[in-house]
Design an enzyme around this catalytic site. Structure first.
Site, short mmCIF file in Angstrom:
data_model
loop_
_atom_site.label_atom_id
_atom_site.label_comp_id
_atom_site.label_asym_id
_atom_site.label_seq_id
_atom_site.Cartn_x
_atom_site.Cartn_y
_atom_site.Cartn_z
N LEU A 134 77.95 14.86 59.56
CA LEU A 134 79.14 14.49 60.36
C LEU A 134 80.18 13.66 59.61
O LEU A 134 81.15 13.21 60.22
CB LEU A 134 78.73 13.76 61.65
CG LEU A 134 77.86 14.59 62.62
CD1 LEU A 134 77.46 13.74 63.82
CD2 LEU A 134 78.59 15.85 63.06
N ASP A 135 80.01 13.44 58.32
CA ASP A 135 81.07 12.79 57.53
C ASP A 135 81.05 13.35 56.11
O ASP A 135 81.17 12.61 55.13
CB ASP A 135 80.90 11.27 57.52
CG ASP A 135 82.16 10.56 57.04
OD1 ASP A 135 83.26 11.15 57.12
OD2 ASP A 135 82.06 9.40 56.59
#
Length: 207
Positions: A134-135
């Site tokens: 997610l990053d």
């Protein structure tokens, strides 16, 4: 937290060199008699009145790294007490940061494909273990001799753990240039979000 400097010792880890760091944590090369080999300590910057998400992100990364293994994530060696000096002690991953490679400008298509395949293999590995990064962005990827290694799981999600960050805030979390539409809408469990970010990275490398 006491001032950190070269020579500071934390739970037997001696800080030897400060590394380039972000605004949420400081990174240090370190040594420890019980852990041969190069070590990195990631120490969150916890100051009075600071955003609670920094503490939650530290806890999330600790919990997720304890559940991940293999050649595509740094091996977690030890963690510090949140009430004393919190830290994540990890193996130092030798290799070239993708952010530095991206700074060179557009790469040949075959080189973009080669790098993309390495990152895809790394993503498949953490997805198989139940984690969504997610990053994903060049700053969080090291190209090591054995393949891509993914760093910084402070915004990640694991299927076996409660979503502490999602429960804390409904504001989209990620990096603007790479965040997926699903994340913008508040969905933090779709592994396709990492594939979207990989596509953004490949576009960046190619152009």
């Amino acid at each position: 937290m006491n001032r950190l400097d070269i020579g500071t010792t934390i739970d037997g880890f001696t800080l030897t060199q400060r590394m380039p760091s972000g605004g949420m944590a400081s990174l240090w090369r370190a040594t420890h008699d019980a852990h041969p080999g190069p070590i990195v300590l990631k120490i969150p910057m916890l100051e009075p009145g600071q955003d609670a998400s920094i503490i939650i992100g530290y806890e999330v990364e600790e919990l997720i790294l304890k559940r991940l293994s293999g050649r595509h994530v740094p091996r977690l060696l030890a963690t510090g007490d949140l009430a004393a000096t919190p830290y994540l002690a990890m193996e130092f991953v030798a290799g070239e940061g993708l952010a530095r490679i991206a700074e060179r400008g557009a790469l040949p298509a075959d080189e973009v494909a080669r790098i993309g395949a390495q990152i895809a293999v790394a993503l498949a590995d953490i997805h198989r273990q139940g984690a969504v990064h997610l990053d994903l962005k060049p700053q969080n990827i090291i190209l090591a001799p054995h393949g891509a290694v993914l760093l910084d799981f402070g915004l990640a999600r694991h299927v076996e753990l409660p979503d502490l960050l999602g429960e804390e805030s409904d504001v989209p979390m990620g990096t603007a240039a790479y965040i997926s539409p699903e994340q913008v809408l508040g969905e933090r469990s779709d592994m396709a979000s990492d594939i979207f970010a990989l596509g953004c990275i490949l576009y960046q490398l190619a152009t």
